[in-house]
Write an enzyme that holds these catalytic residues in place. Structure first.
Site, PDB file in Angstrom:
ATOM      1  N   TYR A  81      55.113  49.617 -71.892  1.00 60.62           N
ATOM      2  CA  TYR A  81      56.300  50.754 -72.576  1.00 60.62           C
ATOM      3  C   TYR A  81      56.204  51.594 -70.875  1.00 60.62           C
ATOM      4  CZ  TYR A  81      56.651  55.736 -74.998  1.00 60.62           C
ATOM      5  OH  TYR A  81      57.132  56.747 -75.244  1.00 60.62           O
ATOM      6  N   LYS A  91      59.631  52.680 -69.428  1.00 67.88           N
ATOM      7  CA  LYS A  91      60.355  54.822 -68.713  1.00 67.88           C
ATOM      8  C   LYS A  91      60.193  54.167 -67.844  1.00 67.88           C
ATOM      9  CE  LYS A  91      60.404  55.215 -73.801  1.00 67.88           C
ATOM     10  NZ  LYS A  91      61.694  55.798 -73.881  1.00 67.88           N
TER      11      LYS A  91
HETATM   12  P1  NDP Z   1      59.440  56.889 -84.205  1.00 68.10           P
HETATM   13  O1  NDP Z   1      59.101  55.592 -83.571  1.00 68.10           O
HETATM   14  O2  NDP Z   1      59.229  58.626 -85.418  1.00 68.10           O
HETATM   15  O3  NDP Z   1      61.218  56.563 -84.390  1.00 68.10           O
HETATM   16  C1  NDP Z   1      62.328  55.610 -83.667  1.00 68.10           C
HETATM   17  C2  NDP Z   1      63.655  55.796 -84.166  1.00 68.10           C
HETATM   18  O4  NDP Z   1      63.985  54.457 -83.693  1.00 68.10           O
HETATM   19  C3  NDP Z   1      63.140  55.591 -85.423  1.00 68.10           C
HETATM   20  O5  NDP Z   1      64.106  55.769 -86.086  1.00 68.10           O
HETATM   21  C4  NDP Z   1      64.031  53.354 -85.261  1.00 68.10           C
HETATM   22  O6  NDP Z   1      64.078  52.968 -86.236  1.00 68.10           O
HETATM   23  C5  NDP Z   1      64.006  53.533 -84.198  1.00 68.10           C
HETATM   24  N1  NDP Z   1      64.823  52.461 -83.592  1.00 68.10           N
HETATM   25  C6  NDP Z   1      64.070  51.684 -82.830  1.00 68.10           C
HETATM   26  N2  NDP Z   1      63.787  50.525 -82.230  1.00 68.10           N
HETATM   27  C7  NDP Z   1      65.519  50.406 -83.052  1.00 68.10           C
HETATM   28  C8  NDP Z   1      66.053  49.020 -82.651  1.00 68.10           C
HETATM   29  N3  NDP Z   1      66.117  47.614 -82.173  1.00 68.10           N
HETATM   30  N4  NDP Z   1      67.483  49.553 -83.208  1.00 68.10           N
HETATM   31  C9  NDP Z   1      68.050  50.513 -83.454  1.00 68.10           C
HETATM   32  N5  NDP Z   1      66.739  51.244 -83.841  1.00 68.10           N
HETATM   33  C10 NDP Z   1      65.726  51.607 -83.701  1.00 68.10           C
HETATM   34  O7  NDP Z   1      59.385  57.225 -82.390  1.00 68.10           O
HETATM   35  P2  NDP Z   1      59.602  58.989 -81.533  1.00 68.10           P
HETATM   36  O8  NDP Z   1      60.759  59.554 -82.506  1.00 68.10           O
HETATM   37  O9  NDP Z   1      58.363  59.058 -81.722  1.00 68.10           O
HETATM   38  O10 NDP Z   1      60.682  58.385 -80.606  1.00 68.10           O
HETATM   39  C11 NDP Z   1      61.520  58.824 -79.970  1.00 68.10           C
HETATM   40  C12 NDP Z   1      61.762  58.880 -77.852  1.00 68.10           C
HETATM   41  O11 NDP Z   1      60.555  59.146 -77.998  1.00 68.10           O
HETATM   42  C13 NDP Z   1      61.142  57.457 -77.912  1.00 68.10           C
HETATM   43  O12 NDP Z   1      62.191  56.736 -77.274  1.00 68.10           O
HETATM   44  C14 NDP Z   1      60.115  56.940 -77.045  1.00 68.10           C
HETATM   45  O13 NDP Z   1      59.686  56.630 -76.410  1.00 68.10           O
HETATM   46  C15 NDP Z   1      60.256  59.011 -76.390  1.00 68.10           C
HETATM   47  N6  NDP Z   1      58.960  59.177 -76.890  1.00 68.10           N
HETATM   48  C16 NDP Z   1      58.147  59.529 -77.517  1.00 68.10           C
HETATM   49  C17 NDP Z   1      56.506  59.746 -77.955  1.00 68.10           C
HETATM   50  C18 NDP Z   1      55.511  60.110 -78.645  1.00 68.10           C
HETATM   51  O14 NDP Z   1      54.706  60.220 -78.509  1.00 68.10           O
HETATM   52  N7  NDP Z   1      56.191  60.167 -80.470  1.00 68.10           N
HETATM   53  C19 NDP Z   1      55.918  60.674 -76.360  1.00 68.10           C
HETATM   54  C20 NDP Z   1      57.198  60.521 -75.151  1.00 68.10           C
HETATM   55  C21 NDP Z   1      58.058  60.066 -75.483  1.00 68.10           C
HETATM   56  P3  NDP Z   1      62.807  52.147 -87.760  1.00 68.10           P
HETATM   57  O15 NDP Z   1      61.746  52.662 -87.458  1.00 68.10           O
HETATM   58  O16 NDP Z   1      63.263  51.520 -88.730  1.00 68.10           O
HETATM   59  O17 NDP Z   1      61.954  51.129 -86.049  1.00 68.10           O
END
Ligand code: NDP
Length: 244
Positions: free
Chosen positions: A149, A153
């Site tokens: 991860y 990033k």
């Molecule tokens: P969530 O897991 O809550 O949501 C992620 C979303 O992305 C889901 O709707 C998921 O769909 C979708 N997704 C994942 N893989 C795919 C794919 N292959 N194709 C299409 N859609 C996809 O994550 P967060 O909201 O927490 O994260 C959002 C961003 O923030 C990410 O880039 C993450 O790395 C970043 N981030 C998050 C942190 C945290 O602590 N939460 C901290 C720092 C950064 P599905 O559920 O159907 O797989």
């Protein structure tokens, strides 16, 4: 500070849950015409129920060909949020090739691909645009069990800078937000154990994790003309974690 996206067209990836979903809804509230991309149809159904003006696109962004097909008719886009990501944690010595490939396919390769599709249209129309990718504090600080991860990033941060360099002359700005932990589904994966959470919050000067809205507000700022001269930055949304 009022931000309006009236007349703008936005595309948000990973808009089914968490930060992406909240960003799509916030953009729609600010007047943008939003296309929401994610891979679970049920999430898109509930999103459209919540906000009927959102256009849903269901595709697995890890699949290059399927993404190309799904986005070919998406139309002109002014604002892009590369938010979808995959996280699967394990100790460095147990990382598998499959986990590596899946992570890079979504967190880096799909960002490059979707940005190419949208960026080509922006360049052809000559009206500029703004792209924000959702990176992480993990791009710049080693976190236990986060080897793959962290590396995705870090790659995303450099992709942001190179895109800013190459797309800037077309008045397309490219930036990232780099949040600390947010208690979404993904955040809970790594940080729901209170002891583990405490080790992280104790290293954040503000003493707490970020809220979804904290991240959304920074994304909206970077998308908007309030940040017109900001290009190629990786903006921490981390309560000061990366400063110390
Ligand atoms: P969530 O897991 O809550 O949501 C992620 C979303 O992305 C889901 O709707 C998921 O769909 C979708 N997704 C994942 N893989 C795919 C794919 N292959 N194709 C299409 N859609 C996809 O994550 P967060 O909201 O927490 O994260 C959002 C961003 O923030 C990410 O880039 C993450 O790395 C970043 N981030 C998050 C942190 C945290 O602590 N939460 C901290 C720092 C950064 P599905 O559920 O159907 O797989």
């Amino acid at each position: 500070m009022d931000i309006s996206f009236a007349g703008k067209r936005a595309l948000v990836t990973g808009a089914g849950k968490g930060i992406g979903r909240a960003t799509a809804l916030a953009l729609a509230r600010c007047g943008a015409k939003v296309t929401a991309v994610t891979r679970t149809q049920a999430d898109l159904n509930s999103l459209v129920q919540e906000c009927a003006s959102i256009t849903p696109v269901c595709v697995d962004l890890a699949d290059w060909g399927a993404t190309e097909a799904a986005l070919q008719d998406v139309g002109p886009i002014d604002l892009l949020v590369n938010n979808a990501a995959f996280a699967s944690l394990q100790p460095f010595l147990e990382v598998t090739p499959n986990q590596f490939d899946q992570s890079f396919n979504v967190n880096v390769k799909a960002v490059l691909h979707v940005s190419q599709i949208v960026g080509r249209g922006m360049k052809a129309r000559g009206a500029g645009g703004s792209i924000v990718s959702v990176s992480s504090q993990a791009s710049q600080c080693a976190l236990r069990d986060h080897a793959v991860y962290c590396v995705t990033k870090a790659a995303l941060d450099m992709l942001t800078k190179v895109m800013a360099l190459e797309l800037g002359p077309h008045q397309i700005r490219v930036n990232s937000v780099n949040p600390t932990v947010v208690m979404t589904d993904m955040g809970r994966l790594g940080w729901s154990d209170p002891e583990k959470a405490k080790t992280m919050t104790s290293r954040i000067p503000l003493g707490r994790f970020a809220e979804v809205e904290d991240v959304v507000n920074s994304i909206l700022f970077l998308l908007s003309d309030k940040s017109n001269m900001t290009n190629g930055v990786t903006l921490p949304v981390d309560g000061g974690f990366l400063a110390c």
